[in-house]
Design a protein around this motif. Sequence first.
Motif, PDB file in Angstrom:
ATOM      1  N   LEU A  15     -15.495  16.843  -1.368  1.00 50.18           N
ATOM      2  CA  LEU A  15     -16.782  17.507  -1.546  1.00 50.18           C
ATOM      3  C   LEU A  15     -16.948  18.033  -2.970  1.00 50.18           C
ATOM      4  O   LEU A  15     -18.040  17.999  -3.529  1.00 50.18           O
ATOM      5  CB  LEU A  15     -16.949  18.648  -0.546  1.00 50.18           C
ATOM      6  CG  LEU A  15     -17.295  18.215   0.873  1.00 50.18           C
ATOM      7  CD1 LEU A  15     -17.329  19.423   1.800  1.00 50.18           C
ATOM      8  CD2 LEU A  15     -18.618  17.482   0.913  1.00 50.18           C
ATOM      9  N   SER A  16     -15.860  18.492  -3.577  1.00 52.34           N
ATOM     10  CA  SER A  16     -15.970  19.002  -4.952  1.00 52.34           C
ATOM     11  C   SER A  16     -16.314  17.870  -5.915  1.00 52.34           C
ATOM     12  O   SER A  16     -17.101  18.063  -6.842  1.00 52.34           O
ATOM     13  CB  SER A  16     -14.687  19.713  -5.379  1.00 52.34           C
ATOM     14  OG  SER A  16     -13.594  18.816  -5.426  1.00 52.34           O
ATOM     15  N   ARG A  17     -15.756  16.696  -5.708  1.00 53.35           N
ATOM     16  CA  ARG A  17     -16.090  15.548  -6.564  1.00 53.35           C
ATOM     17  C   ARG A  17     -17.521  15.081  -6.297  1.00 53.35           C
ATOM     18  O   ARG A  17     -18.226  14.658  -7.210  1.00 53.35           O
ATOM     19  CB  ARG A  17     -15.113  14.390  -6.348  1.00 53.35           C
ATOM     20  CG  ARG A  17     -13.717  14.694  -6.808  1.00 53.35           C
ATOM     21  CD  ARG A  17     -13.629  14.728  -8.323  1.00 53.35           C
ATOM     22  NE  ARG A  17     -12.275  15.000  -8.724  1.00 53.35           N
ATOM     23  CZ  ARG A  17     -11.920  16.012  -9.502  1.00 53.35           C
ATOM     24  NH1 ARG A  17     -12.817  16.833  -9.982  1.00 53.35           N
ATOM     25  NH2 ARG A  17     -10.669  16.195  -9.819  1.00 53.35           N
ATOM     26  N   LEU A  18     -17.951  15.163  -5.055  1.00 55.70           N
ATOM     27  CA  LEU A  18     -19.336  14.813  -4.729  1.00 55.70           C
ATOM     28  C   LEU A  18     -20.288  15.730  -5.501  1.00 55.70           C
ATOM     29  O   LEU A  18     -21.246  15.272  -6.123  1.00 55.70           O
ATOM     30  CB  LEU A  18     -19.589  14.910  -3.228  1.00 55.70           C
ATOM     31  CG  LEU A  18     -21.024  14.657  -2.773  1.00 55.70           C
ATOM     32  CD1 LEU A  18     -21.487  13.252  -3.136  1.00 55.70           C
ATOM     33  CD2 LEU A  18     -21.149  14.903  -1.283  1.00 55.70           C
ATOM     34  N   ALA A  19     -20.007  17.020  -5.482  1.00 51.63           N
ATOM     35  CA  ALA A  19     -20.845  17.979  -6.215  1.00 51.63           C
ATOM     36  C   ALA A  19     -20.812  17.685  -7.718  1.00 51.63           C
ATOM     37  O   ALA A  19     -21.842  17.743  -8.403  1.00 51.63           O
ATOM     38  CB  ALA A  19     -20.381  19.406  -5.940  1.00 51.63           C
ATOM     39  N   GLU A  20     -19.633  17.364  -8.233  1.00 48.83           N
ATOM     40  CA  GLU A  20     -19.497  17.020  -9.652  1.00 48.83           C
ATOM     41  C   GLU A  20     -20.340  15.787  -9.982  1.00 48.83           C
ATOM     42  O   GLU A  20     -21.063  15.767 -10.987  1.00 48.83           O
ATOM     43  CB  GLU A  20     -18.023  16.755  -9.968  1.00 48.83           C
ATOM     44  CG  GLU A  20     -17.753  16.288 -11.376  1.00 48.83           C
ATOM     45  CD  GLU A  20     -16.284  15.939 -11.602  1.00 48.83           C
ATOM     46  OE1 GLU A  20     -16.002  15.331 -12.636  1.00 48.83           O
ATOM     47  OE2 GLU A  20     -15.420  16.265 -10.749  1.00 48.83           O
ATOM     48  N   ASN A  21     -20.261  14.777  -9.140  1.00 50.13           N
ATOM     49  CA  ASN A  21     -21.013  13.541  -9.378  1.00 50.13           C
ATOM     50  C   ASN A  21     -22.521  13.787  -9.300  1.00 50.13           C
ATOM     51  O   ASN A  21     -23.281  13.282 -10.134  1.00 50.13           O
ATOM     52  CB  ASN A  21     -20.600  12.465  -8.376  1.00 50.13           C
ATOM     53  CG  ASN A  21     -19.172  12.001  -8.566  1.00 50.13           C
ATOM     54  OD1 ASN A  21     -18.568  12.213  -9.611  1.00 50.13           O
ATOM     55  ND2 ASN A  21     -18.619  11.383  -7.547  1.00 50.13           N
ATOM     56  N   VAL A  22     -22.965  14.553  -8.329  1.00 49.36           N
ATOM     57  CA  VAL A  22     -24.393  14.845  -8.188  1.00 49.36           C
ATOM     58  C   VAL A  22     -24.907  15.602  -9.408  1.00 49.36           C
ATOM     59  O   VAL A  22     -26.014  15.359  -9.900  1.00 49.36           O
ATOM     60  CB  VAL A  22     -24.661  15.624  -6.881  1.00 49.36           C
ATOM     61  CG1 VAL A  22     -26.070  16.174  -6.833  1.00 49.36           C
ATOM     62  CG2 VAL A  22     -24.405  14.722  -5.666  1.00 49.36           C
ATOM     63  N   ALA A  23     -24.090  16.506  -9.940  1.00 52.12           N
ATOM     64  CA  ALA A  23     -24.494  17.287 -11.115  1.00 52.12           C
ATOM     65  C   ALA A  23     -24.724  16.408 -12.340  1.00 52.12           C
ATOM     66  O   ALA A  23     -25.440  16.806 -13.262  1.00 52.12           O
ATOM     67  CB  ALA A  23     -23.453  18.359 -11.414  1.00 52.12           C
ATOM     68  N   ALA A  24     -24.162  15.213 -12.347  1.00 50.89           N
ATOM     69  CA  ALA A  24     -24.376  14.296 -13.472  1.00 50.89           C
ATOM     70  C   ALA A  24     -25.850  13.937 -13.622  1.00 50.89           C
ATOM     71  O   ALA A  24     -26.314  13.642 -14.730  1.00 50.89           O
ATOM     72  CB  ALA A  24     -23.546  13.031 -13.291  1.00 50.89           C
ATOM     73  N   ALA A  25     -26.596  13.985 -12.525  1.00 50.12           N
ATOM     74  CA  ALA A  25     -28.030  13.671 -12.590  1.00 50.12           C
ATOM     75  C   ALA A  25     -28.795  14.696 -13.416  1.00 50.12           C
ATOM     76  O   ALA A  25     -29.864  14.397 -13.946  1.00 50.12           O
ATOM     77  CB  ALA A  25     -28.616  13.590 -11.183  1.00 50.12           C
ATOM     78  N   ASP A  26     -28.248  15.899 -13.554  1.00 51.01           N
ATOM     79  CA  ASP A  26     -28.896  16.946 -14.344  1.00 51.01           C
ATOM     80  C   ASP A  26     -28.406  16.994 -15.785  1.00 51.01           C
ATOM     81  O   ASP A  26     -28.925  17.775 -16.583  1.00 51.01           O
ATOM     82  CB  ASP A  26     -28.664  18.315 -13.692  1.00 51.01           C
ATOM     83  CG  ASP A  26     -29.357  18.424 -12.344  1.00 51.01           C
ATOM     84  OD1 ASP A  26     -30.428  17.821 -12.180  1.00 51.01           O
ATOM     85  OD2 ASP A  26     -28.802  19.108 -11.460  1.00 51.01           O
ATOM     86  N   LEU A  27     -27.409  16.199 -16.100  1.00 52.20           N
ATOM     87  CA  LEU A  27     -26.871  16.175 -17.466  1.00 52.20           C
ATOM     88  C   LEU A  27     -27.721  15.233 -18.312  1.00 52.20           C
ATOM     89  O   LEU A  27     -27.741  14.029 -18.083  1.00 52.20           O
ATOM     90  CB  LEU A  27     -25.410  15.711 -17.456  1.00 52.20           C
ATOM     91  CG  LEU A  27     -24.743  15.554 -18.820  1.00 52.20           C
ATOM     92  CD1 LEU A  27     -24.718  16.886 -19.570  1.00 52.20           C
ATOM     93  CD2 LEU A  27     -23.337  15.004 -18.647  1.00 52.20           C
ATOM     94  N   GLU A  28     -28.418  15.791 -19.262  1.00 56.34           N
ATOM     95  CA  GLU A  28     -29.251  14.978 -20.146  1.00 56.34           C
ATOM     96  C   GLU A  28     -28.515  14.758 -21.455  1.00 56.34           C
ATOM     97  O   GLU A  28     -28.376  15.677 -22.264  1.00 56.34           O
ATOM     98  CB  GLU A  28     -30.596  15.672 -20.386  1.00 56.34           C
ATOM     99  CG  GLU A  28     -31.440  15.716 -19.135  1.00 56.34           C
ATOM    100  CD  GLU A  28     -32.829  16.272 -19.408  1.00 56.34           C
ATOM    101  OE1 GLU A  28     -33.394  15.993 -20.482  1.00 56.34           O
ATOM    102  OE2 GLU A  28     -33.330  16.983 -18.526  1.00 56.34           O
ATOM    103  N   LEU A  29     -28.045  13.549 -21.627  1.00 57.80           N
ATOM    104  CA  LEU A  29     -27.371  13.212 -22.874  1.00 57.80           C
ATOM    105  C   LEU A  29     -28.417  13.069 -23.976  1.00 57.80           C
ATOM    106  O   LEU A  29     -29.507  12.553 -23.737  1.00 57.80           O
ATOM    107  CB  LEU A  29     -26.576  11.913 -22.708  1.00 57.80           C
ATOM    108  CG  LEU A  29     -25.454  11.966 -21.663  1.00 57.80           C
ATOM    109  CD1 LEU A  29     -24.828  10.594 -21.496  1.00 57.80           C
ATOM    110  CD2 LEU A  29     -24.400  12.997 -22.041  1.00 57.80           C
ATOM    111  N   THR A  30     -28.067  13.506 -25.168  1.00 62.52           N
ATOM    112  CA  THR A  30     -28.991  13.390 -26.297  1.00 62.52           C
ATOM    113  C   THR A  30     -28.997  11.961 -26.813  1.00 62.52           C
ATOM    114  O   THR A  30     -28.105  11.161 -26.481  1.00 62.52           O
ATOM    115  CB  THR A  30     -28.575  14.327 -27.441  1.00 62.52           C
ATOM    116  OG1 THR A  30     -27.313  13.866 -27.964  1.00 62.52           O
ATOM    117  CG2 THR A  30     -28.461  15.772 -26.972  1.00 62.52           C
ATOM    118  N   ALA A  31     -29.963  11.660 -27.637  1.00 61.75           N
ATOM    119  CA  ALA A  31     -30.010  10.335 -28.270  1.00 61.75           C
ATOM    120  C   ALA A  31     -28.740  10.107 -29.087  1.00 61.75           C
ATOM    121  O   ALA A  31     -28.208   8.986 -29.112  1.00 61.75           O
ATOM    122  CB  ALA A  31     -31.250  10.210 -29.148  1.00 61.75           C
TER     123      ALA A  31
END
Length: 141
Positions: A95-111
């Motif tokens: 579950l902790s890895r699931l939460a980590e993976n889902v949080a990637a959707a909110d990570l906006e990488l810069t150009a």
Amino acid sequence: MLPTCGELGIGFVPFSPLGKGFLTGKIDQNTSFTDGDIRSSIPRFSPEARQANQALVDLLGRIAARRNATSAQVALAWLLAQKPWIVPIPGTRSLSRLAENVAAADLELTADDLAEIDDIAVKIRVQGDRYPAHLQQLIDR
């Protein structure tokens, strides 16, 4: 393949987008796999291949440190930034890895982040086949 998917309006679902755990930064050339762990039979997970491929993990780790994220989140965020119809499906048993993976959707990488990954990644020649020869023959059929 990706340009064709885009032209036809077909989504693309990358399988094992974290490289069976390698891109998380939790595996290195000294990692031992337990009996029954499929990675012990995959050429890309030989100690030599892991050492050669470490440059890609190090790249993700540098960006993750700057962005206060994990290497896995950077890898997934990079995929999500490519096209809106690319939807990675990382596997997990935790579950902790699931939460980590889902949080990637909110990570906006810069150009600059994206350019750095692209510029360096194209220079890295990934070592080791994705699957043992007997399995790759079945996949190639």
